[in-house]
Design a protein around this motif. Structure first.
Motif, PDB file in Angstrom:
ATOM      1  N   THR A 132     -25.010  17.121 -33.338  1.00 54.55           N
ATOM      2  CA  THR A 132     -25.721  17.885 -32.320  1.00 54.55           C
ATOM      3  C   THR A 132     -25.442  17.286 -30.948  1.00 54.55           C
ATOM      4  OG1 THR A 132     -27.719  16.520 -32.506  1.00 54.55           O
ATOM      5  CG2 THR A 132     -27.591  18.491 -33.918  1.00 54.55           C
ATOM      6  N   ILE A 133     -25.759  18.062 -29.919  1.00 55.40           N
ATOM      7  CA  ILE A 133     -25.592  17.548 -28.556  1.00 55.40           C
ATOM      8  C   ILE A 133     -26.523  16.372 -28.319  1.00 55.40           C
ATOM      9  CG2 ILE A 133     -24.723  19.684 -27.559  1.00 55.40           C
ATOM     10  CD1 ILE A 133     -27.544  20.299 -26.553  1.00 55.40           C
ATOM     11  N   GLN A 134     -27.667  16.349 -29.008  1.00 56.86           N
ATOM     12  CA  GLN A 134     -28.604  15.235 -28.837  1.00 56.86           C
ATOM     13  C   GLN A 134     -28.023  13.938 -29.407  1.00 56.86           C
ATOM     14  OE1 GLN A 134     -29.636  18.255 -30.152  1.00 56.86           O
ATOM     15  NE2 GLN A 134     -30.781  19.027 -28.388  1.00 56.86           N
ATOM     16  N   ALA A 135     -27.408  14.014 -30.584  1.00 52.08           N
ATOM     17  CA  ALA A 135     -26.790  12.827 -31.171  1.00 52.08           C
ATOM     18  C   ALA A 135     -25.677  12.301 -30.267  1.00 52.08           C
ATOM     19  CB  ALA A 135     -26.242  13.144 -32.559  1.00 52.08           C
ATOM     20  N   SER A 136     -24.873  13.204 -29.725  1.00 52.07           N
ATOM     21  CA  SER A 136     -23.796  12.793 -28.822  1.00 52.07           C
ATOM     22  C   SER A 136     -24.355  12.147 -27.565  1.00 52.07           C
ATOM     23  CB  SER A 136     -22.934  14.003 -28.448  1.00 52.07           C
ATOM     24  OG  SER A 136     -22.282  14.526 -29.577  1.00 52.07           O
ATOM     25  N   PHE A 137     -25.463  12.683 -27.057  1.00 50.61           N
ATOM     26  CA  PHE A 137     -26.065  12.132 -25.849  1.00 50.61           C
ATOM     27  C   PHE A 137     -26.559  10.704 -26.088  1.00 50.61           C
ATOM     28  CE2 PHE A 137     -29.752  11.152 -23.234  1.00 50.61           C
ATOM     29  CZ  PHE A 137     -29.275  11.420 -21.955  1.00 50.61           C
ATOM     30  N   VAL A 138     -27.273  10.506 -27.189  1.00 50.64           N
ATOM     31  CA  VAL A 138     -27.803   9.171 -27.490  1.00 50.64           C
ATOM     32  C   VAL A 138     -26.658   8.169 -27.639  1.00 50.64           C
ATOM     33  CG1 VAL A 138     -29.078   7.796 -29.177  1.00 50.64           C
ATOM     34  CG2 VAL A 138     -29.906  10.069 -28.545  1.00 50.64           C
ATOM     35  N   ALA A 139     -25.609   8.577 -28.338  1.00 50.85           N
ATOM     36  CA  ALA A 139     -24.463   7.679 -28.528  1.00 50.85           C
ATOM     37  C   ALA A 139     -23.815   7.334 -27.193  1.00 50.85           C
ATOM     38  CB  ALA A 139     -23.448   8.329 -29.468  1.00 50.85           C
ATOM     39  N   ALA A 140     -23.738   8.325 -26.294  1.00 54.59           N
ATOM     40  CA  ALA A 140     -23.106   8.093 -24.997  1.00 54.59           C
ATOM     41  C   ALA A 140     -23.898   7.114 -24.131  1.00 54.59           C
ATOM     42  CB  ALA A 140     -22.936   9.419 -24.262  1.00 54.59           C
ATOM     43  N   GLN A 141     -25.216   7.014 -24.383  1.00 56.05           N
ATOM     44  CA  GLN A 141     -26.036   6.061 -23.620  1.00 56.05           C
ATOM     45  C   GLN A 141     -25.853   4.631 -24.111  1.00 56.05           C
ATOM     46  OE1 GLN A 141     -27.411   7.750 -21.009  1.00 56.05           O
ATOM     47  NE2 GLN A 141     -26.422   9.384 -22.182  1.00 56.05           N
ATOM     48  N   GLY A 142     -25.237   4.490 -25.274  1.00 56.88           N
ATOM     49  CA  GLY A 142     -25.101   3.165 -25.871  1.00 56.88           C
ATOM     50  C   GLY A 142     -26.349   2.701 -26.593  1.00 56.88           C
ATOM     51  N   TRP A 143     -27.281   3.632 -26.859  1.00 53.43           N
ATOM     52  CA  TRP A 143     -28.508   3.295 -27.585  1.00 53.43           C
ATOM     53  C   TRP A 143     -28.224   3.271 -29.082  1.00 53.43           C
ATOM     54  CZ3 TRP A 143     -31.791   7.613 -24.859  1.00 53.43           C
ATOM     55  CH2 TRP A 143     -31.899   7.310 -23.493  1.00 53.43           C
ATOM     56  N   LYS A 144     -29.122   2.686 -29.838  1.00 55.78           N
ATOM     57  CA  LYS A 144     -28.982   2.673 -31.292  1.00 55.78           C
ATOM     58  C   LYS A 144     -29.392   4.029 -31.833  1.00 55.78           C
ATOM     59  CE  LYS A 144     -29.961   0.086 -35.506  1.00 55.78           C
ATOM     60  NZ  LYS A 144     -30.628  -1.099 -36.105  1.00 55.78           N
ATOM     61  N   LEU A 145     -28.455   4.675 -32.499  1.00 56.06           N
ATOM     62  CA  LEU A 145     -28.647   6.039 -33.008  1.00 56.06           C
ATOM     63  C   LEU A 145     -28.659   6.032 -34.523  1.00 56.06           C
ATOM     64  CD1 LEU A 145     -28.498   9.233 -32.785  1.00 56.06           C
ATOM     65  CD2 LEU A 145     -26.002   8.930 -32.761  1.00 56.06           C
ATOM     66  N   VAL A 146     -29.624   6.765 -35.114  1.00 59.27           N
ATOM     67  CA  VAL A 146     -29.581   7.058 -36.543  1.00 59.27           C
ATOM     68  C   VAL A 146     -29.530   8.574 -36.687  1.00 59.27           C
ATOM     69  CG1 VAL A 146     -30.656   4.954 -37.403  1.00 59.27           C
ATOM     70  CG2 VAL A 146     -32.102   6.847 -36.682  1.00 59.27           C
ATOM     71  N   GLU A 147     -28.572   9.058 -37.485  1.00 62.58           N
ATOM     72  CA  GLU A 147     -28.365  10.491 -37.631  1.00 62.58           C
ATOM     73  C   GLU A 147     -28.796  10.966 -39.017  1.00 62.58           C
ATOM     74  OE1 GLU A 147     -24.636  12.043 -35.567  1.00 62.58           O
ATOM     75  OE2 GLU A 147     -24.073   9.983 -36.055  1.00 62.58           O
ATOM     76  N   PHE A 148     -29.282  12.205 -39.055  1.00 63.15           N
ATOM     77  CA  PHE A 148     -29.763  12.793 -40.303  1.00 63.15           C
ATOM     78  C   PHE A 148     -29.210  14.204 -40.447  1.00 63.15           C
ATOM     79  CE2 PHE A 148     -32.736   9.516 -39.104  1.00 63.15           C
ATOM     80  CZ  PHE A 148     -32.984   8.867 -40.302  1.00 63.15           C
ATOM     81  N   ALA A 149     -29.141  14.676 -41.683  1.00 67.19           N
ATOM     82  CA  ALA A 149     -28.558  15.987 -41.962  1.00 67.19           C
ATOM     83  C   ALA A 149     -29.390  17.126 -41.389  1.00 67.19           C
ATOM     84  CB  ALA A 149     -28.381  16.177 -43.465  1.00 67.19           C
TER      85      ALA A 149
END
Length: 237
Positions: A132-149
């Motif tokens: 999702t665009i939200q997952a991409s945004f969090v990753a771009a900030q360099g924050w710790k991201l956990v993704e779910f289906a």
């Protein structure tokens, strides 16, 4: 490959016209209020109502197919259905793989839901639905991201302490936050993407043009804004 589930067919031909090729409308069925499966096992929500009206205006016969989000673009490209109408934001990355109609919603603010307003996003764990665009945004900030289906699984990660906050479309979070007194919105919101549109294979430009014209006609006569208000999706056009 993820399984496909065929739901109720929708006939949308005007009187006197012959039977046209059936257009399969692909959606997730798990992202209310955009799309969900109701108690009757039928696709429901803003995009079901919108899609049925678009098919009617485009003089197409349409049926609905549900598919897991993580394979929704590959299954469009491989021909398992003909459109994606699933709360999908228009992004340059996605446009490398598929075409889009014009947007049928404005860019919807993405919001954070958490158990406390004191969450430190930069040093915490943020959940989001994968691809999702939200997952991409969090990753771009360099924050710790956990993704779910699914969006529900991302929210559950906050409730069970696996994540400090979840980032998703604000419209999709409103009911969850409103129905759980433990959850609250953070003050911060993000504006990501170029609004939501229908995904179409690059080879299907004629179909894209038909739906484009139908979307424009709904914008012109105010019926799209009426649906947006009914389902509380976001800002009107």
């Amino acid at each position: 490959m993820k399984k496909l589930i065929l739901t109720t067919a929708v006939l949308a031909l005007t009187a006197g016209m012959g039977l046209a090729e059936t257009i399969r409308m692909g959606t997730e069925g798990a992202y209310p209020p955009y799309n969900f499966v109701n108690d009757k096992g039928e696709v429901d929500g803003f995009e079901r109502e919108l899609g049925d009206e678009l098919c009617k205006r485009a003089e197409l016969t349409c049926e609905w197919v549900t598919n897991d989000w993580d394979s929704i673009i590959p299954n469009l490209v491989s021909g398992n259905y003909d459109t994606i109408i699933a709360g999908m934001s228009i992004t340059d990355e996605r446009k490398e793989k598929i075409d889009f109609t014009q947007n049928y919603t404005q860019p919807d603010p993405s919001a954070y839901a958490a158990l406390s307003t004191d969450v430190d996003l930069a040093n915490g764990v943020v959940a989001a639905q994968a691809n999702t665009i939200q997952a991409s945004f969090v990753a771009a900030q360099g924050w710790k991201l956990v993704e779910f289906a699914t969006a529900d699984e991302a929210m559950a990660a906050v409730l069970n302490g696996e994540a400090d906050a979840v980032l998703a479309d604000k419209a999709s979070l409103k009911d969850m936050v409103g129905s759980n007194d433990k959850l609250m919105f953070l003050d911060r919101e993000e504006l990501i993407g170029g609004g939501v549109g229908m995904g179409i294979r690059k080879s299907d430009s004629a179909l894209r043009d038909k739906f484009d014209a139908a979307i424009q006609s709904m914008k012109d006569d105010g019926s799209l804004n009426a649906l947006i208000a009914k389902w509380e999706i976001g800002e009107a056009f």
